[in-house]
Enzyme design. Structure first.
Site, PDB file in Angstrom:
ATOM      1  N   GLY A 185       0.784 -18.196  -9.933  1.00 24.83           N
ATOM      2  CA  GLY A 185       0.951 -18.011  -8.263  1.00 24.83           C
ATOM      3  C   GLY A 185      -0.133 -17.206  -7.936  1.00 24.83           C
ATOM      4  O   GLY A 185      -0.740 -16.507  -8.819  1.00 24.83           O
TER       5      GLY A 185
ATOM      6  N   THR B 257       2.169 -12.348  -5.698  1.00 24.55           N
ATOM      7  CA  THR B 257       3.486 -12.864  -5.604  1.00 24.55           C
ATOM      8  C   THR B 257       4.500 -12.344  -6.212  1.00 24.55           C
ATOM      9  O   THR B 257       5.530 -12.817  -6.037  1.00 24.55           O
ATOM     10  CB  THR B 257       3.270 -14.417  -5.761  1.00 24.55           C
TER      11      THR B 257
ATOM     12  N   GLU C 143     -15.147 -16.876  18.538  1.00 22.51           N
ATOM     13  CA  GLU C 143     -13.768 -16.818  18.428  1.00 22.51           C
ATOM     14  C   GLU C 143     -13.293 -17.520  19.573  1.00 22.51           C
ATOM     15  O   GLU C 143     -12.350 -18.188  19.549  1.00 22.51           O
ATOM     16  CB  GLU C 143     -13.428 -15.220  18.472  1.00 22.51           C
TER      17      GLU C 143
HETATM   18  P1  ADP Z   1       1.121 -10.337  -9.317  1.00 20.32           P
HETATM   19  O1  ADP Z   1       1.334 -10.179 -10.648  1.00 20.32           O
HETATM   20  O2  ADP Z   1       1.536 -11.786  -8.880  1.00 20.32           O
HETATM   21  O3  ADP Z   1      -0.230 -10.414  -8.702  1.00 20.32           O
HETATM   22  P2  ADP Z   1       2.654  -8.257  -8.684  1.00 20.32           P
HETATM   23  O4  ADP Z   1       4.044  -8.511  -9.688  1.00 20.32           O
HETATM   24  O5  ADP Z   1       1.739  -7.413  -9.243  1.00 20.32           O
HETATM   25  O6  ADP Z   1       1.737  -9.449  -8.396  1.00 20.32           O
HETATM   26  O7  ADP Z   1       3.154  -7.609  -7.293  1.00 20.32           O
HETATM   27  C1  ADP Z   1       2.522  -6.448  -6.564  1.00 20.32           C
HETATM   28  C2  ADP Z   1       3.388  -5.796  -5.992  1.00 20.32           C
HETATM   29  O8  ADP Z   1       3.967  -6.488  -4.736  1.00 20.32           O
HETATM   30  C3  ADP Z   1       4.877  -5.474  -6.756  1.00 20.32           C
HETATM   31  O9  ADP Z   1       4.647  -4.418  -7.613  1.00 20.32           O
HETATM   32  C4  ADP Z   1       5.777  -5.226  -5.479  1.00 20.32           C
HETATM   33  O10 ADP Z   1       5.730  -3.757  -5.198  1.00 20.32           O
HETATM   34  C5  ADP Z   1       5.471  -6.319  -4.782  1.00 20.32           C
HETATM   35  N1  ADP Z   1       6.004  -7.425  -4.785  1.00 20.32           N
HETATM   36  C6  ADP Z   1       5.626  -8.607  -5.054  1.00 20.32           C
HETATM   37  N2  ADP Z   1       6.602  -9.628  -5.088  1.00 20.32           N
HETATM   38  C7  ADP Z   1       7.533  -9.120  -4.617  1.00 20.32           C
HETATM   39  C8  ADP Z   1       8.903  -9.507  -4.915  1.00 20.32           C
HETATM   40  N3  ADP Z   1       9.468 -10.753  -5.188  1.00 20.32           N
HETATM   41  N4  ADP Z   1       9.894  -8.450  -4.432  1.00 20.32           N
HETATM   42  C9  ADP Z   1       9.605  -7.234  -4.359  1.00 20.32           C
HETATM   43  N5  ADP Z   1       8.544  -6.731  -4.426  1.00 20.32           N
HETATM   44  C10 ADP Z   1       7.681  -7.520  -4.641  1.00 20.32           C
HETATM   45 ZN    ZN Z   2     -14.469 -18.276  12.581  1.00 18.67          ZN
END
Ligand code: ADP
Ligand code: ZN
Ligand code: MG
Length: 601
Positions: free
Chosen positions: A209, A213, A431
């Protein structure tokens, strides 16, 4: 058993060395502070000492009220009349000094003489006093070591520390994905149940992902739900590591996991270690060692070991196929960007501890943020809180959130940045080109705002109203997207007969779309519905020696066609292009209503 003891000892030793270094650093800092404090004390001492000759003078003058002496000490405390603080003085000979006082008292001098028995602390030689902080620290140091030993025997400090409080409740949306994980949680909780049945539980689960995400979040939630330790590592840590360290780091990670099992091991950015083993040179071969170690560890799990390895990547096509074989990461779960309901749920979770005005409608924010990730949504609410504070609002209001959405999408608005008139004109036409072309393309979203105020790295921007979530995009739509993307460059060429670097991002995105159309979605009539992505060179050979050239030509023809179409449209609607560019130069920004006005006749 013996083996695991050995590991434990090793770990213990490492911990001790680490703690030792830490404590030495603390010691150094403390002794510096100590030295500073001591010199300060010395200064104060100078103010509060009375030279012996002065002391005698004061006694003769009848200015001394009280003298306090400690047996065996030459330092005496003196209270001078009308002075609040007591002073200290050093007398050369205590016995003759006492005699002196006694004669003075006999003469009618009112001096109170107090003689105290010797107490140990007062008698500590100054050298020892100076060393005192160090001695105390050493004692603490030794105590810490002992404490650590106890902790290890008690076997509690390690596990509890690594446990996470995140659970599925903290993960919004992703209902199907969570449902898939429930089985893993159950296995971690009651492994016997599964092994007794002979059930095969996945060893490794790969989460695909985009960044933000929620891959890390969901991995933590699994550990939290099962109430097991979460041990993590990021692939990028290895990139600048010394040769051989990567593999040993992986080994240590799994040693720890075996010790703490049942547990979750999380490897973030696994593509950094698990990218295709193509060549054997330099950094490549270092990667290979690390990857090989990872494969060895995963293959070496025995059936009693309750360890689940989760890994995350946003570049699945980069991964070495060996990682995906049975017994390794044989289950793959895609973590998508949230849909409308998911976005609303994420906004709800992250607005819980924030002070939102009642006029704020999370639903409409969710509608306006199609394609945003969870991290971006969380970020928007944070930014909104900061902006609201700056604006002296009591609560977070709608315009704070709107500003935050812009800030997160295109970077901070920089009104004060000085831009030359030439650059402004170029940006305005660029733009305007995007905006006009999109306006006449049936599948493209309505323009929400056009601006030549720089944000972040972008010189200007055209924002579109977001559509409802789409699961499928048609070929026509993709082709029109290409035209809209190239509208900026086409306008530069048409009006200024020159082109700029400002279109580089548009071109990058357009090229990617065109390539996906040909190699992923099978949208090229000449090449047909074949997936050409992520194929090894020998697999590509099946389609003919010159398959690379043919793909390239198809991609190029899609781009050329779109660019030509964009130019034609702009020639046809040159009046609108000029009108919008001029307006932008005058007022820097055009909103949705103003924009629509230009097309009403
Ligand atoms: P990834 O590991 O996919 O890059 P993270 O798990 O580190 O993403 O997500 C970063 C932050 O974004 C999380 O700590 C949370 O605060 C927020 N977040 C992302 N997805 C969700 C979700 N499905 N529900 C709630 N918070 C989310
Ligand atoms: Zn452009
Ligand atoms: Mg992450």
């Amino acid at each position: 058993m013996k083996d695991s003891n050995k590991q434990k000892n090793k770990e213990k030793k490492n911990n001790k060395i680490l703690i030792g270094i830490l404590i030495l650093a603390v010691l150094l800092i403390l002794s510096t502070i100590g030295a500073i404090l001591l010199t300060k004390n010395k200064d104060e001492e100078d103010k509060n000492t009375l030279a012996y000759t002065d002391l005698i003078k004061e006694i003769s003058a009848g200015n001394i009220e009280k003298i306090e002496m400690t047996t065996g000490s030459t330092t005496v405390k003196v209270k001078v009349k009308n002075e609040e603080e007591e002073k200290t003085s050093i007398v050369p000979n205590t016995e003759s000094f006492i005699e002196l006082i006694q004669t003075k008292v006999a003469e009618g001098n009112e001096i109170e003489l107090i003689q105290k028995p010797r107490s140990i602390l007062v008698q500590i030689p100054t050298i020892l006093l100076n060393l005192l902080p160090t001695i105390i620290m050493l004692a603490l140091f030794i105590m810490l070591f002992k404490l650590q030993g106890i902790g290890e025997k008690g076997k509690v400090y390690d596990e509890t520390e690594r446990k996470t409080k995140v659970t599925f409740k903290d993960v919004a949306g992703l209902e199907e994905e969570k449902a898939e994980m429930v089985e893993i949680v159950d296995f971690l909780k009651k492994p016997e149940k599964y092994t007794r049945m002979g059930a095969k539980i996945p060893r490794g689960v790969l989460l695909y992902g985009k960044p933000g995400t929620g891959k890390t979040l969901i991995a933590k939630a699994i550990a939290g739900e099962a109430n097991v330790p979460f041990i993590s590592m990021s692939g990028s840590e290895f990139i600048e590591m010394f040769a051989g360290l990567g593999a040993s780091r992986v080994r240590k990670l799994f040693e720890k996991a075996r010790r703490l099992a049942p547990c979750i091991v999380f490897i973030d950015e696994i593509d950094a270690i698990g990218s295709r083993r193509t060549s054997n040179s330099g950094a490549e071969s270092e990667n290979n060692q690390t990857l090989n170690q990872l494969l060895v560890e995963m293959d070496g799990f025995s059936s009693e070991e309750t360890i689940i390895v989760l890994a995350a990547t946003n570049r699945p096509e980069m991964l070495d196929k060996a990682l995906l074989r049975p017994g390794r990461f044989d289950r793959q779960i895609t973590i998508p960007s949230p849909d409308l309901k998911g976005r609303l749920d994420i906004l709800k979770i992250h607005s819980k501890e924030k002070k939102l005005s009642s006029e704020v409608n999370l639903k409409s924010i969710a509608e306006d943020t199609a394609g945003f990730t969870g991290a971006e949504l969380a970020n928007i609410l944070n930014e909104a809180a900061i902006i609201a504070t700056k604006n002296n609002h009591e609560e977070i209001e709608n315009d704070d959130i709107e500003e935050a959405v812009k800030k997160v999408t295109v970077g901070l608005e920089k009104k004060e940045r000085v831009i030359s008139d030439k650059d402004k004109r170029l940006t305005a036409y660029h733009e305007a080109g995007h905006a006009v072309v999109s306006r006449y393309l049936p599948t493209q979203s309505n323009v929400k705002e056009v601006s030549i105020i720089p944000r972040g790295v972008a010189g200007g921007y055209t924002m579109y109203k977001s559509d409802e979530d789409k699961y499928y995009i048609s070929k026509t739509e993709m082709k029109e997207k290409l035209i809209a993307l190239l509208g900026g460059r086409a306008a530069e060429k048409l009006v200024l007969d020159d082109i700029s670097t400002g279109a580089s991002n548009d071109i990058e995105v357009a090229t990617k779309i065109a390539r996906d159309m040909v190699t992923k979605y099978g949208m090229s009539d000449k090449l047909g519905p074949i997936d050409f992505q992520g194929k090894e060179p020998y697999e590509m050979q099946m389609f003919g020696e010159d398959i690379g050239d043919r793909i390239g030509l198809e991609v190029k023809s899609l781009i050329d066609e779109a660019y030509t179409k964009a130019q034609q449209m702009l020639i046809e609607h040159r009046d609108k292009l000029d009108l919008i560019a001029e307006t932008l130069l005058r007022q820097e920004k055009i909103n949705e209503q103003e924009f629509e006005q230009f097309f009403r006749d």
